[in-house]
Enzyme design. Structure first.
Site, PDB file in Angstrom:
ATOM      1  N   VAL A  74      15.429  -7.296  -1.349  1.00  0.00           N
ATOM      2  CA  VAL A  74      16.404  -5.942  -0.743  1.00  0.00           C
ATOM      3  C   VAL A  74      16.952  -6.682   0.432  1.00  0.00           C
ATOM      4  O   VAL A  74      15.969  -7.174   1.375  1.00  0.00           O
ATOM      5  CB  VAL A  74      15.912  -4.727  -0.560  1.00  0.00           C
ATOM      6  CG1 VAL A  74      16.955  -3.643   0.367  1.00  0.00           C
ATOM      7  CG2 VAL A  74      15.616  -4.141  -1.960  1.00  0.00           C
ATOM      8  N   ALA A 114      -3.904  -0.054   6.507  1.00  0.00           N
ATOM      9  CA  ALA A 114      -3.448   0.286   4.946  1.00  0.00           C
ATOM     10  C   ALA A 114      -3.565   1.974   4.709  1.00  0.00           C
ATOM     11  O   ALA A 114      -2.715   2.373   3.924  1.00  0.00           O
ATOM     12  CB  ALA A 114      -4.342  -0.313   4.197  1.00  0.00           C
ATOM     13  N   GLU A 162     -12.459 -11.817  11.586  1.00  0.00           N
ATOM     14  CA  GLU A 162     -12.797 -12.145  10.125  1.00  0.00           C
ATOM     15  C   GLU A 162     -12.701 -13.552   9.633  1.00  0.00           C
ATOM     16  O   GLU A 162     -13.856 -13.877   9.117  1.00  0.00           O
ATOM     17  CB  GLU A 162     -11.987 -10.940   9.338  1.00  0.00           C
ATOM     18  CG  GLU A 162     -12.474  -9.625   9.677  1.00  0.00           C
ATOM     19  CD  GLU A 162     -11.744  -8.431   8.730  1.00  0.00           C
ATOM     20  OE1 GLU A 162     -12.413  -7.509   8.511  1.00  0.00           O
ATOM     21  OE2 GLU A 162     -10.755  -8.916   8.052  1.00  0.00           O
ATOM     22  N   PHE A 184       0.878  -1.069   0.044  1.00  0.00           N
ATOM     23  CA  PHE A 184      -0.025   0.109   0.019  1.00  0.00           C
ATOM     24  C   PHE A 184       0.817   1.364   0.043  1.00  0.00           C
ATOM     25  O   PHE A 184       0.572   2.166  -0.772  1.00  0.00           O
ATOM     26  CB  PHE A 184      -0.829  -0.003   1.152  1.00  0.00           C
ATOM     27  CG  PHE A 184      -2.070  -1.062   0.984  1.00  0.00           C
ATOM     28  CD1 PHE A 184      -3.169  -0.786   0.397  1.00  0.00           C
ATOM     29  CD2 PHE A 184      -1.944  -2.138   1.635  1.00  0.00           C
ATOM     30  CE1 PHE A 184      -4.407  -1.596   0.162  1.00  0.00           C
ATOM     31  CE2 PHE A 184      -2.838  -3.096   1.506  1.00  0.00           C
ATOM     32  CZ  PHE A 184      -4.004  -2.690   0.979  1.00  0.00           C
ATOM     33  N   GLY A 185       1.934   1.350   0.853  1.00  0.00           N
ATOM     34  CA  GLY A 185       2.755   2.370   0.890  1.00  0.00           C
ATOM     35  C   GLY A 185       3.691   2.592  -0.254  1.00  0.00           C
ATOM     36  O   GLY A 185       3.593   3.769  -1.085  1.00  0.00           O
ATOM     37  N   ASP A 235       3.838   0.103   7.445  1.00  0.00           N
ATOM     38  CA  ASP A 235       3.987  -0.819   8.868  1.00  0.00           C
ATOM     39  C   ASP A 235       5.278  -0.952   9.407  1.00  0.00           C
ATOM     40  O   ASP A 235       5.488  -1.161  10.300  1.00  0.00           O
ATOM     41  CB  ASP A 235       3.397  -2.250   8.210  1.00  0.00           C
ATOM     42  CG  ASP A 235       2.003  -2.191   8.381  1.00  0.00           C
ATOM     43  OD1 ASP A 235       1.252  -1.306   8.540  1.00  0.00           O
ATOM     44  OD2 ASP A 235       1.498  -3.521   8.125  1.00  0.00           O
TER      45      ASP A 235
END
Ligand SMILES: Cc1cc2nc3c(=O)[nH]c(=O)nc-3n(C[C@H](O)[C@H](O)[C@H](O)COP(=O)(O)OP(=O)(O)OC[C@H]3O[C@@H](n4cnc5c(N)ncnc54)[C@H](O)[C@@H]3O)c2cc1C
Length: 464
Positions: A94, A334, A190, A29-30, A319
């Site tokens: 990485v 998110a 959930e 997301f980021g 995060d």
């Protein structure tokens, strides 16, 4: 070639050498939000991710419970960014950062430690599940973080029913048909609710020797409530609804042991062949790569412009970072990652254009939601507290809206509509990729030595 041509080629090379390079690590997301914000900036962007796809993690539990296929909630990163002409997407892992030399080190298909230089670096490497120092639990209790995890959990759940149907010794059925979820946060809640509905609807009439509705779904949490980060009224509503769905909830009890026979909780064994870990998360090792100050969990402490103290050219978002706002650390959700990614991209764009930096980052909380089965969710936004169908409709609309592409939105909407109307789930395959028939019979593929493959391209693209 005439002189004018040579001059223009030289000019283009010089221009490229002058164009600042932004390396983004992570296509979650980021990272994606940052890349999108830089799409029209006068910079060269290299986005590196260890996978070739972006995962919409909030819907992973639906893959684990056979509602959606993996391809319905994940999208190839290069497709999402195909319009960003300044952006190259590289698949690689990485492994470290050299702040002095300004480069990151990447492992790709067959090489290790390839240095990739940067002028600006955005680390958006997210988090993994944490076993709170008990990594030995992982073998027996997989966590839910990526597509492979979700498929592995789906395999485990479906296999338990298959095994019970085939097993004539009915004494083994209870442990085969007991499903334990460790962790009563949004993912545990959930997943527990979705599983309860799955066994009581879709699977109900498919077996002859066993009764899937007799399956026991156990949710365990060391705290006093489920959904602890929500208002007490919503935690209680969620707990009540879970119980209505038949989920057995054990609160205030920490899991002492997880092994091949189930779990030990409060000194007692609960026998189960399927334990799923939905408890803590631990950030990526970005803090170690940077030698930066971190919080106790290992998240990098960042400035209010999201840069790392002492390194204005390095940003950490999502995060794997921690930032206090109004005296409290921002949550690992998110929306925080997306807003931070967008901000870091915007800030770099402004610097590259010689404009003033934006005001310090401030998170705008649009609210949080958790779905507790069909047609029921809890929603908290500012002073608003909602639970029930309306909250579920808001949840469904918002989640569809944030999927990475229009085709995913249409596909997920149709799938949900079908499930809502018929109760049928389309993704009930047990797929063990490591045991493919062709892999067992065909000879292994030749080792890749061709340097004109993507690996060779990586070398030419990355070396500035
Ligand atoms: C099961 C589940 C359900 C969730 N539900 C919700 C929800 O309902 N609502 C909500 O707001 N949030 C939810 N979250 C949390 C939310 O998904 C995260 O907060 C968000 O994904 C964080 O974004 P990020 O960019 O920091 O990291 P991520 O989205 O995790 O992206 C990290 C990316 O970095 C890549 N990466 C990591 N390490 C490396 C490396 N060394 N080299 C190359 N690439 C690397 C990964 O492959 C990944 O693509 C959920 C999370 C999970 C696991």
């Amino acid at each position: 070639m005439n002189d004018a041509n040579v001059t223009s080629i030289d000019g283009a090379r010089e221009q490229k050498a002058k164009t600042p390079r932004v390396v983004i690590v992570g296509g979650g997301f980021g990272g994606l939000a940052a890349a999108k914000a830089l799409g029209k900036a006068p910079v060269e962007v290299i986005l590196i991710d260890r996978t070739n796809h972006h995962v919409f993690q909030p819907l992973l539990y639906q893959v684990a419970t056979a509602v959606l296929a993996p391809s319905q909630m994940s999208a190839p990163i290069r497709e999402v960014l195909r319009r960003n002409k300044n952006t190259t997407v590289i698949m690689g892992e990485v492994t470290g950062v050299d702040k002095e030399q300004r480069c990151v080190f990447v492992n790709d298909v067959d090489r290790e430690h390839v240095p990739v230089p940067y002028d600006y670096l955005i680390l958006a490497t997210g988090a993994r599940h944490s076993y709170f120092g008990h990594d030995e639990f992982e073998k027996f209790a997989p966590g839910l973080k990526g597509v492979a995890d979700a498929v592995a959990i789906r395999n485990k759940i479906l296999s338990a029913f298959e095994q019970a149907e085939a097993e004539e010794d009915i004494a083994t059925h209870p442990e085969l048909l007991t499903f334990i979820l460790v962790g009563g946060g949004p993912t545990g809640v959930e997943l527990a609710a979705a599983l309860a509905i799955f066994v009581r609807t879709s699977l109900r009439s498919d077996f002859r020797r066993i009764d899937p509705t007799s399956a026991r779904i156990v949710l365990i949490d060391g705290g006093r409530n489920v959904l602890r980060t929500y208002a007490p009224s919503l935690s209680e509503a969620a707990e009540f609804h879970l119980q209505k769905l038949g989920v057995e909830i054990h609160l205030g009890q920490a899991v002492e042991k997880v092994d091949g026979e189930g779990v030990i909780v409060a000194g007692e064994r609960i026998a189960s062949k399927t334990v799923i870990w939905t408890a803590g998360v631990a950030p990526s090792p970005a803090g170690k790569w940077l030698g930066a100050e971190t919080d106790r969990a290992g998240r990098v402490r960042i400035n209010h412009d999201l840069s790392v103290p002492g390194n204005p050219e390095i940003f950490v978002v999502g995060d794997t970072a921690t930032l206090d706002q109004d005296g409290k650390p921002l949550a690992g959700v998110a929306q925080v990652a997306m807003q931070q990614g967008r901000y870091a991209g915007k800030l770099i764009r402004r610097r590259a254009e010689g404009r003033k930096s934006p005001k310090p980052f401030r998170y705008f909380d649009k609210g949080t939601m958790a779905v507790v089965g069909k047609g029921y969710a809890v929603l908290q936004s500012g002073k608003i507290r909602l639970h029930g169908l309306l909250a579920w409709l808001a949840w469904a609309l918002i989640h569809i809206q944030f999927l990475a592409s229009l085709s995913l939105r249409v596909s997920v909407f149709l799938q949900w509509a079908w499930l809502f109307l018929t109760g049928h789930r389309g993704s009930r395959l047990i797929v063990n990729y490591q045991q493919s028939e062709s892999a067992q019979t065909a000879s292994p593929p030749p080792a890749t030595t061709d340097r004109a493959t993507p690996v060779a391209r990586l070398e030419t693209t990355l070396t500035k």
